[in-house]
Design an enzyme around this catalytic site. Sequence first.
Site, PDB file in Angstrom:
ATOM      1  N   GLY A 106       0.835  -1.198   0.000  1.00  0.00           N
ATOM      2  CA  GLY A 106       0.000   0.000   0.000  1.00  0.00           C
ATOM      3  C   GLY A 106       0.868   1.246   0.000  1.00  0.00           C
ATOM      4  O   GLY A 106       1.846   1.314   0.731  1.00  0.00           O
ATOM      5  N   ARG A 141       0.839  -5.086  -6.174  1.00  0.00           N
ATOM      6  CA  ARG A 141       0.821  -6.330  -5.394  1.00  0.00           C
ATOM      7  C   ARG A 141       1.429  -7.406  -6.284  1.00  0.00           C
ATOM      8  O   ARG A 141       1.228  -7.422  -7.493  1.00  0.00           O
ATOM      9  CB  ARG A 141      -0.617  -6.725  -5.018  1.00  0.00           C
ATOM     10  CG  ARG A 141      -1.403  -5.596  -4.357  1.00  0.00           C
ATOM     11  CD  ARG A 141      -1.211  -5.522  -2.853  1.00  0.00           C
ATOM     12  NE  ARG A 141      -1.928  -4.351  -2.329  1.00  0.00           N
ATOM     13  CZ  ARG A 141      -1.784  -3.867  -1.110  1.00  0.00           C
ATOM     14  NH1 ARG A 141      -0.961  -4.434  -0.258  1.00  0.00           N
ATOM     15  NH2 ARG A 141      -2.454  -2.827  -0.700  1.00  0.00           N
ATOM     16  N   ASP A 156       4.601  -4.432   6.270  1.00  0.00           N
ATOM     17  CA  ASP A 156       5.163  -5.703   6.746  1.00  0.00           C
ATOM     18  C   ASP A 156       5.164  -6.786   5.684  1.00  0.00           C
ATOM     19  O   ASP A 156       6.053  -7.637   5.667  1.00  0.00           O
ATOM     20  CB  ASP A 156       4.518  -6.155   8.064  1.00  0.00           C
ATOM     21  CG  ASP A 156       3.021  -6.294   7.965  1.00  0.00           C
ATOM     22  OD1 ASP A 156       2.453  -5.938   6.918  1.00  0.00           O
ATOM     23  OD2 ASP A 156       2.415  -6.768   8.953  1.00  0.00           O
ATOM     24  N   THR A 161       4.031   3.042   5.482  1.00  0.00           N
ATOM     25  CA  THR A 161       2.619   2.657   5.565  1.00  0.00           C
ATOM     26  C   THR A 161       1.911   3.657   6.470  1.00  0.00           C
ATOM     27  O   THR A 161       2.497   4.124   7.442  1.00  0.00           O
ATOM     28  CB  THR A 161       2.432   1.228   6.133  1.00  0.00           C
ATOM     29  OG1 THR A 161       1.067   1.070   6.550  1.00  0.00           O
ATOM     30  CG2 THR A 161       3.301   0.955   7.344  1.00  0.00           C
ATOM     31  N   ASP A 202      -0.408   2.942   8.418  1.00  0.00           N
ATOM     32  CA  ASP A 202      -1.000   2.249   9.572  1.00  0.00           C
ATOM     33  C   ASP A 202      -0.181   2.350  10.866  1.00  0.00           C
ATOM     34  O   ASP A 202      -0.709   2.062  11.935  1.00  0.00           O
ATOM     35  CB  ASP A 202      -1.212   0.758   9.251  1.00  0.00           C
ATOM     36  CG  ASP A 202      -2.303   0.570   8.219  1.00  0.00           C
ATOM     37  OD1 ASP A 202      -3.216   1.408   8.176  1.00  0.00           O
ATOM     38  OD2 ASP A 202      -2.228  -0.407   7.451  1.00  0.00           O
ATOM     39  N   ASP A 244       2.039   0.366  11.945  1.00  0.00           N
ATOM     40  CA  ASP A 244       1.908  -0.953  12.588  1.00  0.00           C
ATOM     41  C   ASP A 244       3.150  -1.814  12.440  1.00  0.00           C
ATOM     42  O   ASP A 244       3.061  -3.038  12.417  1.00  0.00           O
ATOM     43  CB  ASP A 244       0.693  -1.684  11.989  1.00  0.00           C
ATOM     44  CG  ASP A 244       0.849  -1.921  10.504  1.00  0.00           C
ATOM     45  OD1 ASP A 244       1.751  -1.319   9.889  1.00  0.00           O
ATOM     46  OD2 ASP A 244       0.062  -2.708   9.945  1.00  0.00           O
ATOM     47  N   ARG A 302      -6.772  -2.256   9.531  1.00  0.00           N
ATOM     48  CA  ARG A 302      -7.365  -3.604   9.610  1.00  0.00           C
ATOM     49  C   ARG A 302      -6.971  -4.294  10.896  1.00  0.00           C
ATOM     50  O   ARG A 302      -7.818  -4.849  11.583  1.00  0.00           O
ATOM     51  CB  ARG A 302      -6.901  -4.439   8.412  1.00  0.00           C
ATOM     52  CG  ARG A 302      -7.917  -4.373   7.341  1.00  0.00           C
ATOM     53  CD  ARG A 302      -7.802  -5.381   6.253  1.00  0.00           C
ATOM     54  NE  ARG A 302      -8.420  -4.766   5.094  1.00  0.00           N
ATOM     55  CZ  ARG A 302      -7.776  -4.227   4.086  1.00  0.00           C
ATOM     56  NH1 ARG A 302      -6.464  -4.252   4.052  1.00  0.00           N
ATOM     57  NH2 ARG A 302      -8.413  -3.657   3.100  1.00  0.00           N
TER      58      ARG A 302
HETATM   59  P1  ADP Z   1       2.444  -4.083   2.667  1.00  0.00           P
HETATM   60  O1  ADP Z   1       3.902  -4.107   2.364  1.00  0.00           O
HETATM   61  O2  ADP Z   1       1.868  -2.703   2.597  1.00  0.00           O
HETATM   62  O3  ADP Z   1       2.128  -4.822   3.947  1.00  0.00           O
HETATM   63  P2  ADP Z   1       1.427  -6.377   1.137  1.00  0.00           P
HETATM   64  O4  ADP Z   1       1.122  -7.190   2.329  1.00  0.00           O
HETATM   65  O5  ADP Z   1       0.481  -6.357   0.003  1.00  0.00           O
HETATM   66  O6  ADP Z   1       1.701  -4.836   1.480  1.00  0.00           O
HETATM   67  O7  ADP Z   1       2.838  -6.878   0.586  1.00  0.00           O
HETATM   68  C1  ADP Z   1       3.431  -6.275  -0.534  1.00  0.00           C
HETATM   69  C2  ADP Z   1       4.107  -7.312  -1.402  1.00  0.00           C
HETATM   70  O8  ADP Z   1       5.137  -7.964  -0.644  1.00  0.00           O
HETATM   71  C3  ADP Z   1       3.224  -8.445  -1.873  1.00  0.00           C
HETATM   72  O9  ADP Z   1       2.467  -8.104  -3.010  1.00  0.00           O
HETATM   73  C4  ADP Z   1       4.249  -9.511  -2.202  1.00  0.00           C
HETATM   74  O10 ADP Z   1       4.853  -9.234  -3.461  1.00  0.00           O
HETATM   75  C5  ADP Z   1       5.324  -9.301  -1.133  1.00  0.00           C
HETATM   76  N1  ADP Z   1       5.147 -10.264  -0.032  1.00  0.00           N
HETATM   77  C6  ADP Z   1       4.201 -10.270   0.933  1.00  0.00           C
HETATM   78  N2  ADP Z   1       4.331 -11.340   1.752  1.00  0.00           N
HETATM   79  C7  ADP Z   1       5.408 -12.038   1.297  1.00  0.00           C
HETATM   80  C8  ADP Z   1       6.072 -13.253   1.705  1.00  0.00           C
HETATM   81  N3  ADP Z   1       5.640 -13.979   2.743  1.00  0.00           N
HETATM   82  N4  ADP Z   1       7.142 -13.649   0.987  1.00  0.00           N
HETATM   83  C9  ADP Z   1       7.574 -12.954  -0.072  1.00  0.00           C
HETATM   84  N5  ADP Z   1       7.002 -11.818  -0.513  1.00  0.00           N
HETATM   85  C10 ADP Z   1       5.929 -11.357   0.147  1.00  0.00           C
END
Ligand code: ADP
Length: 319
Positions: free
Chosen positions: A11, A72, A103, A125, A127, A129, A171
């Site tokens: 995000g 994503r 995260d 982010t 958030d 968090d 969330r």
């Molecule tokens: P944020 O970073 O804001 O928490 P997301 O949770 O959508 O956003 O994570 C962003 C991107 O990070 C995902 O689209 C994916 O490409 C990568 N990602 C998330 N979780 C994992 C994981 N367990 N292992 C590898 N890449 C991951």
Amino acid sequence: MKKIAVLTSGGDSPGMNAAVRAVVRKAIYHDVEVYGIFQGYYGLVHNNIRKLELGDVGDKIQRGGTFLQSARCPEFKEPEVRQKGIENLKALGIEGLVVIGGDGSYRGAQRLNEEGIKTIGIPGTIDNDINGTDFTIGFDTALNTIIESIDKIRDTASSHERTFIIEVMGRDAGDLALWSGLAGGAETVLIPEVKKDIKEIADKIQQGIERGKKHSIIVVAEGVMSGHECGEELKKYINVDTRISVLGHMQRGGSPTGLDRVLASRLGGFAVELLMKDETGLAVGIQKNELTKTTFDDIFVGEHQIDRKMYELSDELSI
Ligand code: ADP
């Protein structure tokens, strides 16, 4: 280290551009080449990478969103997919990577680090968090956006003697709701970290009305329930005229505040310093106004906590 790359992921948040600018300018100042990876991990895998010059980050510090774009990329969890990204970096001779995101993005960064790419994470982010930092980039801007909305809603709420429910983002994390509720003088905040009985809230609103209160403002984090659900729940106990405002994506936009720009600049510069010292597997942060580094492994230990004292205070001040 002579070549590094930077990407924004997950995000978006206001201040990501300021962080990218800091990474690029700090690196070039120290004769390190910088590559921008567009569209986050998706762009890394699909080789959407190009060299950035000083001018590429000009006129960006004040802009919301991220000019590197974010995407994503769920398939990045697959080792073979990540390997394609690693090969793309190696083909360009890139030795270090800065990942700006939340995260989820840190999970990807942690994997890349284990697979041999020197990686530093910057918390981006709204958030707030992420463990290992008191503040994430974008939180202050989003907070101020919400406060501005609460102030406006308060004007109309007091004219009509209504109860307003304001649904904000979060969330799993209640920081935006708690901080904005405290700063906006809300009667109640509902956050995922603390269970609250709706009947108690209804009683409190009723007591306020009996004492002559003209209006009430409830801030609810989306992770608890939607604003509409909150209104329905309240109506089970009291007969009040409720109005719901769902602030939605406007919370993610806008020009970053001074605090977010300074935080982004400091963390961006620090991330490059660490890479230049060949440090890796670390997320940078700020704690008690000092720049800090925490291993990705430690970042994922335990849940992010809200400030319980602040929560109690918000309750005490909203009688
Ligand atoms: P944020 O970073 O804001 O928490 P997301 O949770 O959508 O956003 O994570 C962003 C991107 O990070 C995902 O689209 C994916 O490409 C990568 N990602 C998330 N979780 C994992 C994981 N367990 N292992 C590898 N890449 C991951």
